[in-house]
Design a protein around this motif. Structure first.
Motif, short mmCIF file in Angstrom:
data_model
loop_
_atom_site.label_atom_id
_atom_site.label_comp_id
_atom_site.label_asym_id
_atom_site.label_seq_id
_atom_site.Cartn_x
_atom_site.Cartn_y
_atom_site.Cartn_z
N LEU A 181 34.96 -12.80 -91.20
CA LEU A 181 34.44 -13.34 -92.47
C LEU A 181 33.50 -12.36 -93.15
O LEU A 181 33.54 -12.20 -94.38
N THR A 182 32.64 -11.71 -92.37
CA THR A 182 31.71 -10.72 -92.96
C THR A 182 32.49 -9.56 -93.56
O THR A 182 32.17 -9.08 -94.66
N GLU A 183 33.51 -9.09 -92.87
CA GLU A 183 34.34 -8.00 -93.40
C GLU A 183 35.01 -8.41 -94.71
O GLU A 183 35.04 -7.63 -95.67
N GLU A 184 35.53 -9.62 -94.77
CA GLU A 184 36.19 -10.11 -95.98
C GLU A 184 35.19 -10.26 -97.12
O GLU A 184 35.50 -9.96 -98.28
N LEU A 185 33.98 -10.74 -96.79
CA LEU A 185 32.95 -10.91 -97.81
C LEU A 185 32.57 -9.57 -98.42
O LEU A 185 32.46 -9.44 -99.65
N ILE A 186 32.37 -8.56 -97.58
CA ILE A 186 32.00 -7.22 -98.07
C ILE A 186 33.12 -6.65 -98.95
O ILE A 186 32.85 -6.06 -100.01
N ARG A 187 34.37 -6.83 -98.52
CA ARG A 187 35.49 -6.34 -99.33
C ARG A 187 35.51 -7.02 -100.70
O ARG A 187 35.78 -6.39 -101.73
N GLU A 217 23.09 -5.88 -105.99
CA GLU A 217 22.88 -6.16 -104.57
C GLU A 217 23.46 -7.52 -104.23
O GLU A 217 23.34 -8.47 -105.02
N PHE A 218 24.07 -7.61 -103.07
CA PHE A 218 24.69 -8.85 -102.63
C PHE A 218 24.11 -9.28 -101.27
O PHE A 218 23.73 -8.43 -100.45
N TYR A 219 24.12 -10.57 -101.05
CA TYR A 219 23.67 -11.12 -99.78
C TYR A 219 24.81 -11.00 -98.77
O TYR A 219 25.88 -11.58 -98.96
N ILE A 220 24.57 -10.25 -97.69
CA ILE A 220 25.56 -10.07 -96.64
C ILE A 220 25.26 -11.04 -95.50
O ILE A 220 24.20 -10.96 -94.87
N VAL A 221 26.16 -11.95 -95.25
CA VAL A 221 26.02 -12.87 -94.12
C VAL A 221 26.48 -12.13 -92.86
O VAL A 221 27.63 -11.68 -92.79
N GLU A 222 25.59 -11.98 -91.90
CA GLU A 222 25.96 -11.28 -90.67
C GLU A 222 26.94 -12.11 -89.85
O GLU A 222 27.06 -13.33 -90.03
N ALA A 223 27.63 -11.43 -88.94
CA ALA A 223 28.69 -12.08 -88.18
C ALA A 223 28.21 -13.31 -87.40
O ALA A 223 28.96 -14.28 -87.23
N GLU A 260 27.65 -26.49 -86.53
CA GLU A 260 27.34 -25.49 -85.50
C GLU A 260 27.76 -24.09 -85.95
O GLU A 260 28.62 -23.94 -86.82
N PRO A 261 27.15 -23.05 -85.36
CA PRO A 261 27.57 -21.68 -85.68
C PRO A 261 29.03 -21.45 -85.34
O PRO A 261 29.55 -22.00 -84.35
N LEU A 262 29.71 -20.64 -86.15
CA LEU A 262 31.10 -20.30 -85.88
C LEU A 262 31.16 -19.23 -84.79
O LEU A 262 30.20 -18.49 -84.56
#
Length: 240
Positions: A149-155, A117-123, A139-141
């Motif tokens: 970034l979330t798509e790249e992290l999941i890949r 299991e991995f930690y998914i950072v939401e958009a 500040e938030p991006l």
């Protein structure tokens, strides 16, 4: 009584209530033994004594009470947390090699191949680098950037997991196959036991505003669960 608090997307903190030792009256009587006295119930006088002990740094009475937790968290949180077992002895002697009042046992991917299991950072959860500081967050991006970034992290997670599974299927030892798993987002599970003072030392530092937000969420869970058993003692030691 609450025994488990969910944290982040897949994590949690669980208090093992059968392994809690003590209550608010425990540090009171552990302090009063110096005068050969004891209280049978907790009242205003006992509360004032706890406040005095915490305020003046008389912390030894808080070391006789213990709590034990099971935690499921990303590795980046676990390695920050680990500092409170090795290299620290409560708040008073931080340079000692080991805290004799804390214990840690972690599941090992050298031995087991439990569900990955991995930690998914939401958009909307990505944070910018802070200005004029070497660590922490700004500040938030923008949401659009966060989505990419979330798509790249999941890949990245999927690719590492695929290679991990292929290595195992090819007969590679589990202790080496795990090298393919992206480390810092990987969830790990461990048991953490500590004295009441040791737990409060962790809370004082990781509830602070400059703590990384992910571990601060775990500290809030520890705080919530611990206060059910030591409401006044926790307030006496945790000043954030």
């Amino acid at each position: 009584m609450e025994t488990k608090v969910n944290v982040l997307d897949k994590g949690y903190v669980k208090l093992e209530t059968n392994n809690v030792m003590g209550d608010d009256l425990s540090p009171v009587n552990d302090a009063k033994v110096s005068f050969d006295r004891e209280s049978d119930e907790f009242g205003d006088k006992e509360g004032r004594l706890l406040d005095f002990l915490g305020r003046e740094g008389h912390t030894s009475p808080f070391r006789h009470s213990f709590l034990k937790f099971e935690i499921h968290a990303p590795l980046m949180v676990a390695r920050q947390w680990w500092k409170y077992v090795i290299g620290s002895d409560h708040a008073e002697q931080p340079l000692r090699n080991q805290d004799p009042h804390e214990a840690w046992n972690e599941s090992s991917r050298r031995y087991v191949t439990e569900s990955v299991e991995f930690y998914i950072v939401e958009a909307d959860e990505w944070r910018s680098a802070p200005e004029n500081r070497k660590q922490g967050s700004g500040e938030p991006l923008p949401l659009e950037q966060g989505e990419k970034l979330t798509e790249e992290l999941i890949r990245n997670y999927e690719e590492g997991h695929r290679r991990y599974q292929e290595a195992i299927e090819a007969g590679v030892a589990v202790e080496q196959a795990r090298l393919f798993l992206p480390a810092y987002g990987l969830y790990v599970r461990w048991r953490w036991a500590g004295s009441l003072q040791g737990v409060c030392h962790f809370l004082n530092q990781r509830l602070a505003g400059d703590a990384q937000s992910e571990i601060r969420e775990y500290a809030e869970a520890v705080h919530t669960l611990s206060k059910q058993h030591f409401p006044n003692a926790i307030d006496a030691l945790v000043r954030n």
